[in-house]
Design a protein around this motif. Structure first.
Motif, short mmCIF file in Angstrom:
data_model
loop_
_atom_site.label_atom_id
_atom_site.label_comp_id
_atom_site.label_asym_id
_atom_site.label_seq_id
_atom_site.Cartn_x
_atom_site.Cartn_y
_atom_site.Cartn_z
N ASN A 1 19.13 29.82 52.91
CA ASN A 1 20.08 28.79 52.07
C ASN A 1 19.98 30.01 51.12
O ASN A 1 20.25 29.49 49.08
CB ASN A 1 19.11 27.86 51.75
N GLY A 2 20.13 31.77 50.71
CA GLY A 2 20.69 32.21 49.54
C GLY A 2 19.08 32.39 49.17
O GLY A 2 19.02 32.42 47.52
N GLY A 3 17.66 32.46 49.58
CA GLY A 3 17.03 31.93 48.52
C GLY A 3 16.49 31.72 47.24
O GLY A 3 15.55 30.38 47.06
N ALA A 4 16.68 32.26 46.19
CA ALA A 4 15.80 31.47 45.00
C ALA A 4 16.32 30.46 44.46
O ALA A 4 16.05 29.53 43.74
CB ALA A 4 15.50 32.59 43.58
N LEU B 1 -1.21 40.06 48.62
CA LEU B 1 -1.39 41.62 48.18
C LEU B 1 -0.62 42.51 49.19
O LEU B 1 -0.35 43.59 48.42
CB LEU B 1 -3.21 41.28 48.00
N TYR B 2 -1.31 43.04 50.23
CA TYR B 2 -0.94 44.05 51.43
C TYR B 2 0.37 44.36 51.12
O TYR B 2 0.57 45.60 50.54
CB TYR B 2 -1.47 43.33 52.45
N VAL B 3 1.21 43.21 51.57
CA VAL B 3 2.63 43.58 51.58
C VAL B 3 3.08 43.97 50.33
O VAL B 3 4.23 44.56 50.46
CB VAL B 3 3.10 41.82 52.03
N SER B 4 3.07 43.44 49.27
CA SER B 4 4.15 43.59 47.87
C SER B 4 3.54 44.83 47.75
O SER B 4 4.36 45.51 46.51
CB SER B 4 3.01 43.21 47.02
N PHE B 5 2.55 45.65 47.72
CA PHE B 5 2.37 47.28 47.76
C PHE B 5 2.95 48.01 48.94
O PHE B 5 3.16 49.47 49.11
CB PHE B 5 0.90 47.40 47.81
N GLN B 6 3.91 47.23 50.10
CA GLN B 6 4.55 47.87 50.52
C GLN B 6 6.37 48.31 50.20
O GLN B 6 6.63 47.71 49.24
CB GLN B 6 4.51 47.30 51.69
N ASP B 7 6.43 49.68 50.40
CA ASP B 7 7.69 49.88 50.78
C ASP B 7 8.58 49.00 50.94
O ASP B 7 8.99 48.44 51.60
CB ASP B 7 8.47 51.21 50.90
N GLY C 1 12.40 41.78 48.38
CA GLY C 1 11.67 40.44 49.08
C GLY C 1 11.51 39.65 47.39
O GLY C 1 12.52 38.90 46.96
N TRP C 2 11.11 40.69 46.48
CA TRP C 2 10.68 39.74 45.27
C TRP C 2 11.82 39.72 44.72
O TRP C 2 12.18 37.85 43.83
CB TRP C 2 9.92 40.30 44.65
N ILE D 1 9.36 36.32 52.29
CA ILE D 1 11.14 36.93 52.49
C ILE D 1 10.27 38.90 51.63
O ILE D 1 11.04 39.12 52.19
CB ILE D 1 11.37 36.37 51.03
N PRO D 2 9.51 38.85 50.72
CA PRO D 2 8.98 40.09 49.95
C PRO D 2 8.91 40.75 52.34
O PRO D 2 9.46 42.09 52.26
CB PRO D 2 7.59 40.66 49.62
N ALA D 3 8.05 40.44 53.01
CA ALA D 3 7.42 41.26 54.53
C ALA D 3 8.60 41.31 55.07
O ALA D 3 9.01 42.80 55.56
CB ALA D 3 6.42 40.51 55.10
N MET D 4 9.73 40.08 54.77
CA MET D 4 11.62 40.98 55.65
C MET D 4 11.66 42.41 55.15
O MET D 4 12.81 43.02 55.35
CB MET D 4 12.13 39.46 55.23
N TYR D 5 12.19 42.17 53.70
CA TYR D 5 12.32 43.48 52.72
C TYR D 5 12.03 44.71 53.32
O TYR D 5 12.12 45.97 53.50
CB TYR D 5 12.83 43.45 51.74
N VAL D 6 10.26 44.36 53.21
CA VAL D 6 9.62 45.27 53.75
C VAL D 6 9.88 45.91 55.18
O VAL D 6 10.28 47.19 55.92
CB VAL D 6 8.13 45.41 53.55
N ALA D 7 9.86 45.18 56.11
CA ALA D 7 10.64 45.41 57.46
C ALA D 7 12.07 46.51 57.41
O ALA D 7 11.93 47.55 58.49
CB ALA D 7 11.13 44.07 58.42
N LEU D 8 12.73 45.53 56.04
CA LEU D 8 13.95 46.62 56.02
C LEU D 8 13.60 47.88 56.32
O LEU D 8 14.49 48.58 56.50
CB LEU D 8 15.46 45.39 55.81
N ASN D 9 13.00 48.01 55.14
CA ASN D 9 13.32 49.38 54.35
C ASN D 9 11.76 50.17 55.59
O ASN D 9 12.74 51.49 56.10
CB ASN D 9 12.06 49.23 53.49
N ASN D 10 11.12 49.41 56.79
CA ASN D 10 10.86 49.68 58.18
C ASN D 10 11.84 50.00 58.96
O ASN D 10 11.44 50.25 60.26
CB ASN D 10 9.82 49.35 57.67
N GLY D 11 13.44 50.24 58.90
CA GLY D 11 14.45 50.31 59.98
C GLY D 11 13.70 48.36 61.00
O GLY D 11 14.71 49.22 61.75
N VAL D 12 12.66 47.51 60.77
CA VAL D 12 13.65 46.71 61.36
C VAL D 12 14.97 45.85 61.12
O VAL D 12 14.79 45.86 59.68
CB VAL D 12 12.52 45.69 61.38
N GLU D 13 15.27 45.16 61.61
CA GLU D 13 17.29 44.47 61.49
C GLU D 13 16.34 43.07 60.96
O GLU D 13 15.72 41.97 61.26
CB GLU D 13 18.09 44.69 62.34
#
Length: 441
Positions: free
Chosen positions: A37-40, A180-186, A191-192, A263-275
């Motif tokens: 539903n479009g995030g925020a 905390l862990y996910v927030s420091f990933q590329d 996602g934030w 949500i940030p974890a999803m964008y970390v996944a995108l950065n790591n090549g996951v669709e």
């Protein structure tokens, strides 16, 4: 009737009731709805719906429960003085049994993925644990129900409260550590942004509003009697508005924390090549939890096995704290009304839920989505509407005031009493009815 159990402390009730509210509806469902539903924009409307609709209905359940010291069926029959209350109460009990039936299947998936993640730490690979199969689904659904049954057999203070005060702090520690862990990933910063910056044009879309209301009701376990039954175990000297606000704030807080993780974890996944997109929409639902995030964990190397274990442990704990409250609803009825011993009543209902879950597993494509839709999108809002009618129109106002005064003698002068009675009488039923109409037609 056997003497009823009670929560031994305020914090015990808050953690147990918040545990009921904090389940897969928060950890999985809320981020899923945010994604589709479009995030925020959805986050904003969820917060509004939670405070304007869910909290008043939560209070109706708590007040009815503590005043009547009974399960949902007997409590509503006592208020109505006729069979109408029994019919509504029975609908709530039946709904919660069917919710637990599909819920235990999903919780079983979480359990099997947790075991797979733990085994991967010692480099043991059992693909069967994560492959969808009838045997896997039934076995882990059964294991999860057995855990739920064992806790509820222990009673209110010795089972539900005892485990809630252990599981809820563990859940909060795990989710904060993972954030905390996910927030420091590329990639996390994107996602934030998606989670925190709303598209106000989408905030008033009918579909988004309906989803926000449904999510608020489902995540707070409203309409099906869980909070009513928990309310019946609250000590008379406690302030109900304060307790209700505490439960709502913890529930909303954990939903927001879940979004801050996933949500940030999803964008970390995108950065790591996951669709993570299908077209222009974020992936959601089972694909998100069981494919996207495990793919992310796999890109993290050895540390990913520990992150995966912590994540699925979080999911199992969230599921368990909710399932014990759902099982308690029909168990309370059998103990109160039929005079059954708690152990026998709990085992009987667990066997019934197991049978329903098995039927759903064996007819998965037809029944799984159908049961979820009927219970959470239709039955829960309708039952919430009826609870507003009971609290606002059928139950005498001076009886409600008398019950509230037992926990706060000056409640009549409070902002809560000046707003809640007319709000739950006029505003909540109309808004729920309009939203429900929009969702159906």
């Amino acid at each position: 009737m056997a003497s009823r159990g009670q929560f031994s402390s305020r914090i015990g009730f808050i953690l147990a009731a918040a545990g009921s509210a904090v389940g897969l509806g928060n950890i999985w469902g809320f981020p899923t709805k945010v994604a589709e539903n479009g995030g925020a924009a959805f986050v904003l409307m969820y917060l509004i719906m939670a405070f304007l609709l869910a909290y008043p209905v939560l209070m109706a359940e708590l007040i009815i429960g503590r005043a009547k010291r009974a399960n949902m069926i007997d409590a509503l029959r006592s208020i109505s003085g006729n069979a109408f209350g029994s019919i509504v109460g029975s609908a709530g009990a039946i709904t919660v049994i069917f919710i637990l039936a599909f819920y235990s299947i999903v919780a079983g998936w979480m359990f099997s993925h947790l075991i797979d993640a733990v085994l991967s730490i010692i480099t043991v690979d059992l693909p069967w644990l994560t492959d969808s199969s009838i045997a896997r689904n039934i076995i882990f659904m059964c294991i999860f129900l057995a855990f739920t049954c064992a806790v509820v057999i222990g009673g209110v203070s010795g089972g539900i409260e005892k485990w809630s005060v252990r599981l809820m702090p563990t859940l909060l520690i795990l989710i904060i550590a993972l954030i905390l862990y996910v927030s420091f990933q590329d990639g996390a910063i994107d996602g934030w942004k998606a989670f925190l910056i709303p598209d106000f044009a989408r905030a008033v879309e009918p579909g988004l509003l309906v989803d926000a209301m449904g999510q608020a009701f489902f995540s707070m376990s409203l309409g099906v009697g869980t909070m009513l039954v928990y309310g019946s175990y609250i000590q008379k000297n406690e302030s109900l508005p304060r307790l209700g606000a505490s439960v709502a704030l913890v529930d909303i807080g954990v939903a927001i924390l879940a979004g801050m993780l996933i949500i940030p974890a999803m964008y970390v996944a995108l950065n790591n090549g996951v669709e993570i997109f299908i077209g222009d929409k974020l992936i959601e639902g089972p694909t998100l939890i069981f494919q996207v995030l495990p793919s992310l964990f796999a890109t993290m190397g050895f540390v990913g096995t520990f992150v995966a274990s912590a994540f699925f442990a979080l999911m199992v704990i969230a599921a368990l704290t909710s399932s014990i409250s759902m099982l308690e609803v029909p168990v309370a009825y059998l103990v109160d009304n039929k005079g059954l011993r708690r152990k026998r009543a709990t085992v009987l209902i667990t066997v019934l839920v197991f049978a329903l879950s098995t039927i759903i597993v064996l007819n998965f494509d037809v029944l799984f989505g159908l049961v979820i839709s009927i219970t959470t999108e239709y039955s829960q809002p309708i039952l919430g509407l009826f609870l507003c009618i009971f609290a606002g129109w059928i139950w005498k106002r001076n009886e409600i005031l008398g019950e509230l005064k037992q926990g706060n003698v000056s409640i009549e002068q409070s902002v809560f009493w000046k707003i809640w009675p007319w709000y739950v009488k006029f505003v909540c039923p109309v808004v729920i009815a309009v939203m429900f109409y929009r969702s159906v037609f």
